[in-house]
Motif scaffolding. Structure first.
Motif, PDB file in Angstrom:
ATOM      1  N   THR A  40      44.997  39.519  19.421  1.00  0.00           N
ATOM      2  CA  THR A  40      43.928  39.057  18.780  1.00  0.00           C
ATOM      3  C   THR A  40      43.844  38.298  17.817  1.00  0.00           C
ATOM      4  OG1 THR A  40      42.783  41.277  20.732  1.00  0.00           O
ATOM      5  CG2 THR A  40      41.489  40.068  18.567  1.00  0.00           C
ATOM      6  N   GLU A  82      42.159  31.930  20.359  1.00  0.00           N
ATOM      7  CA  GLU A  82      41.449  30.639  21.081  1.00  0.00           C
ATOM      8  C   GLU A  82      42.227  31.315  22.001  1.00  0.00           C
ATOM      9  OE1 GLU A  82      39.088  29.500  20.918  1.00  0.00           O
ATOM     10  OE2 GLU A  82      38.966  30.594  18.362  1.00  0.00           O
ATOM     11  N   ARG A  85      37.350  37.550  22.435  1.00  0.00           N
ATOM     12  CA  ARG A  85      36.884  37.386  21.346  1.00  0.00           C
ATOM     13  C   ARG A  85      34.876  36.806  21.856  1.00  0.00           C
ATOM     14  NH1 ARG A  85      35.312  32.609  19.093  1.00  0.00           N
ATOM     15  NH2 ARG A  85      36.399  31.018  19.663  1.00  0.00           N
ATOM     16  N   GLN A  86      35.765  36.352  22.758  1.00  0.00           N
ATOM     17  CA  GLN A  86      34.353  35.312  23.161  1.00  0.00           C
ATOM     18  C   GLN A  86      32.952  36.035  24.379  1.00  0.00           C
ATOM     19  OE1 GLN A  86      33.765  31.113  24.843  1.00  0.00           O
ATOM     20  NE2 GLN A  86      33.012  31.741  26.676  1.00  0.00           N
ATOM     21  N   ASP A 100      33.998  39.937  24.337  1.00  0.00           N
ATOM     22  CA  ASP A 100      33.360  40.565  23.707  1.00  0.00           C
ATOM     23  C   ASP A 100      32.782  40.108  23.156  1.00  0.00           C
ATOM     24  OD1 ASP A 100      35.859  42.022  24.391  1.00  0.00           O
ATOM     25  OD2 ASP A 100      37.002  41.919  22.872  1.00  0.00           O
ATOM     26  N   GLU A 101      31.996  39.523  22.158  1.00  0.00           N
ATOM     27  CA  GLU A 101      30.456  38.826  21.393  1.00  0.00           C
ATOM     28  C   GLU A 101      29.606  38.680  22.871  1.00  0.00           C
ATOM     29  OE1 GLU A 101      31.384  35.340  20.114  1.00  0.00           O
ATOM     30  OE2 GLU A 101      32.628  35.470  18.521  1.00  0.00           O
ATOM     31  N   THR A 102      29.741  38.643  23.640  1.00  0.00           N
ATOM     32  CA  THR A 102      28.247  38.945  24.839  1.00  0.00           C
ATOM     33  C   THR A 102      28.957  40.249  25.192  1.00  0.00           C
ATOM     34  OG1 THR A 102      29.274  36.867  26.055  1.00  0.00           O
ATOM     35  CG2 THR A 102      28.334  38.108  26.979  1.00  0.00           C
ATOM     36  N   GLU A 120      29.030  42.547  23.446  1.00  0.00           N
ATOM     37  CA  GLU A 120      28.120  43.395  22.545  1.00  0.00           C
ATOM     38  C   GLU A 120      26.671  43.241  22.404  1.00  0.00           C
ATOM     39  OE1 GLU A 120      30.614  42.760  18.683  1.00  0.00           O
ATOM     40  OE2 GLU A 120      32.307  43.402  19.075  1.00  0.00           O
ATOM     41  N   ARG A 121      26.587  42.129  22.246  1.00  0.00           N
ATOM     42  CA  ARG A 121      24.909  41.272  22.514  1.00  0.00           C
ATOM     43  C   ARG A 121      24.236  42.382  23.763  1.00  0.00           C
ATOM     44  NH1 ARG A 121      26.942  35.961  22.154  1.00  0.00           N
ATOM     45  NH2 ARG A 121      26.403  35.676  24.337  1.00  0.00           N
ATOM     46  N   GLN A 146      25.460  44.632  25.015  1.00  0.00           N
ATOM     47  CA  GLN A 146      24.950  46.325  24.384  1.00  0.00           C
ATOM     48  C   GLN A 146      24.164  46.785  23.542  1.00  0.00           C
ATOM     49  OE1 GLN A 146      27.316  49.495  25.853  1.00  0.00           O
ATOM     50  NE2 GLN A 146      25.215  49.566  25.664  1.00  0.00           N
ATOM     51  N   ASP A 147      23.810  45.389  22.873  1.00  0.00           N
ATOM     52  CA  ASP A 147      22.590  45.624  21.928  1.00  0.00           C
ATOM     53  C   ASP A 147      21.820  45.629  22.330  1.00  0.00           C
ATOM     54  OD1 ASP A 147      24.879  46.614  19.910  1.00  0.00           O
ATOM     55  OD2 ASP A 147      24.139  44.146  18.914  1.00  0.00           O
ATOM     56  N   SER A 185      34.475  45.965  27.749  1.00  0.00           N
ATOM     57  CA  SER A 185      35.752  45.047  26.285  1.00  0.00           C
ATOM     58  C   SER A 185      37.279  44.267  27.113  1.00  0.00           C
ATOM     59  CB  SER A 185      36.085  46.136  25.233  1.00  0.00           C
ATOM     60  OG  SER A 185      36.769  45.251  24.257  1.00  0.00           O
TER      61      SER A 185
END
Length: 445
Positions: A76, A81, A126-127, A129-131, A133-134, A136-137, A359
């Motif tokens: 990571t 990338e 990373r992409q 996990d960002e999705t 996280e959004r 989950q929020d 994740s």
């Protein structure tokens, strides 16, 4: 430190049978035996054999999962990338790589040098996990009634998909289109048992006072049955103890919040209320849930153990073969494809492979989906890998078409197979719970 109310003469409730009147429309009568054991495997070895695994393979996969988690942290940072995630395929660790991305060939060479195989993936971790996280929020921002319909978020590096897993696609809220997440219905529900109750008062025995870490004949270990009495003392839940731990100098048990959730008579919704814990309806109090150490959205909570019974919880064990405790040593983040086992007070040991995580990187996993059987009463119990603590049991799909829990795992497997699926549970990872409650130590020896 939290103030804990200690009752010198603990209060428990005498369980009363639920109404056995046959409901209309042919729905089966409600099962009132959710504290009764329906264990199908007397040993962990038998439970592993059912899924084609051996104790040796179970141990080796645990070691492999640690290696993959370490590699994931490294990749990571070094190949943001190109690195897409990790999983276990058979006995091999596999690294997903976004080919033709920056430094992808270096990542492939490094993965192969560590003995891992390589697969192609469309998007970096990373992409994904960002999705996730959004997503989950978004789920955590929903009103309680709607939030309960979202079971988990799943990330699949091999396809680049992020999926919101819901209980029922017809009633669950749809995630915003800009999240880029799909939706899948899985019929997952809390796996605790509820019952009506009356009241009785009992005296507590004098507690033993051994050295910390000594396993007593009456020690309370992970997977043991627990009875959670509501603050009103009119209803109770049967659940399973999770992992023992320590926080702020207090002995605690790490479990799920819904074991202390009860139906609100006004709204009809299940809401958290800090209940008291005992072994059964006639046993002295052992501890209590608190609002300060409960997260309904995560479905995680800590039980504060009463001082006079702390010696019974001063261990890092879970129930094992023939109910003989197994000592755990540390924690582990789950990896897709890994075989994990659980112990719950209803069904004992069941094992299966990890089919979903939220994740792409193991260290970030909050919820883990496992293809294994857990039925009503197993909630809160322990999920582990060899001798490592992984998660506590939260949700299960082991409910029939009338939304009644199956009486045992054999019935669950048979009927779910006819419906084109397999017994599945979702666990909340101890890593996520430790992050939610800073200073929490998993293990109380």
């Amino acid at each position: 430190m939290l103030a804990v109310l200690v009752i010198a003469t603990p209060v428990a409730a005498q369980a009363q049978p639920l109404d056995q009147t046959q409901p209309r429309d042919g729905v089966p009568a409600v099962d009132d035996s959710r504290a009764q054991s329906v264990i199908g495997h007397e040993t962990l070895e038998d439970a592993l054999a059912e899924v084609g695994a051996t104790p040796a393979a179970f141990r080796s996969q645990s070691v492999l999962a640690d290696r993959l988690a370490d590699a994931s942290d490294d990749y990571t940072a070094r190949f943001p990338e190109a690195f897409a995630g990790v999983q276990i395929v058979g006995a091999t660790g596999q690294v997903a790589v976004v080919r033709d991305s920056e430094r992808s060939e270096m990542l492939i060479a490094d993965a192969r040098s560590r003995g891992f195989s390589v697969s192609s993936a469309p998007a970096p971790a990373r992409q994904l996990d960002e999705t996730a996280e959004r997503a989950q929020d978004w789920a955590d921002s929903l009103p309680p009634g709607q939030r309960d319909g979202v079971s988990a978020i799943e990330v699949d590096p091999s396809t680049g998909d992020v999926t919101v897993v819901v209980e029922d696609s017809a009633t669950a809220p749809a995630p915003p289109a800009d999240l880029g997440a799909g939706v899948r219905a899985a019929g997952l529900r809390p796996a605790q048992g509820s019952l009506g109750s009356g009241a009785a008062i009992l005296d507590a025995p004098d507690p033993p006072n051994p050295d910390p870490g000594t396993l007593l004949s009456n020690s309370m270990v992970g997977g043991t049955r627990m009875y959670v009495l509501s603050p009103s003392r009119t209803v109770a839940n049967w659940c399973s103890l999770g992992f023992n731990g320590i926080r702020d100098g207090r002995v605690v048990n790490i479990t799920v919040a819904h074991c202390s959730s009860f139906t609100d008579q006004t709204t009809g919704q299940s809401v958290f209320r800090p209940g008291t814990v005992s072994e059964d309806s006639r046993s002295p109090r052992l501890g209590a849930f608190t609002s300060a150490e409960a997260d309904e959205g995560m479905d995680a909570a800590l039980i504060t153990v009463d001082p006079e019974v702390r010696p019974r919880f001063r261990n890092s064990h879970v129930l094992g073969e023939n109910a003989l405790p197994i000592a755990l040593s540390g924690t582990q983040s789950p990896v897709r494809g890994q075989i994990l086992c659980k112990y719950g007070q209803r069904t004992g040991h069941t094992c299966g492979s990890v089919s979903g995580v939220d994740s792409a990187t193991p260290g970030g996993v909050r919820n883990v989906t496992i293809n294994l059987c857990a039925i009503a009463g197993d909630s809160g119990g322990v999920v582990f890998s060899a001798t490592r603590a992984v998660a506590v049991t939260s949700l299960s799909n082991a409910f029939d078409r009338y939304d009644q829990p199956y009486p045992n795992c054999e019935a669950a497997r048979t009927d779910l197979a006819l419906r084109g699926t397999v017994p599945t549970m979702v666990g909340v990872t101890v890593g996520a719970i430790s992050s939610r409650f800073p200073g929490l130590q998993v293990g109380a020896a």
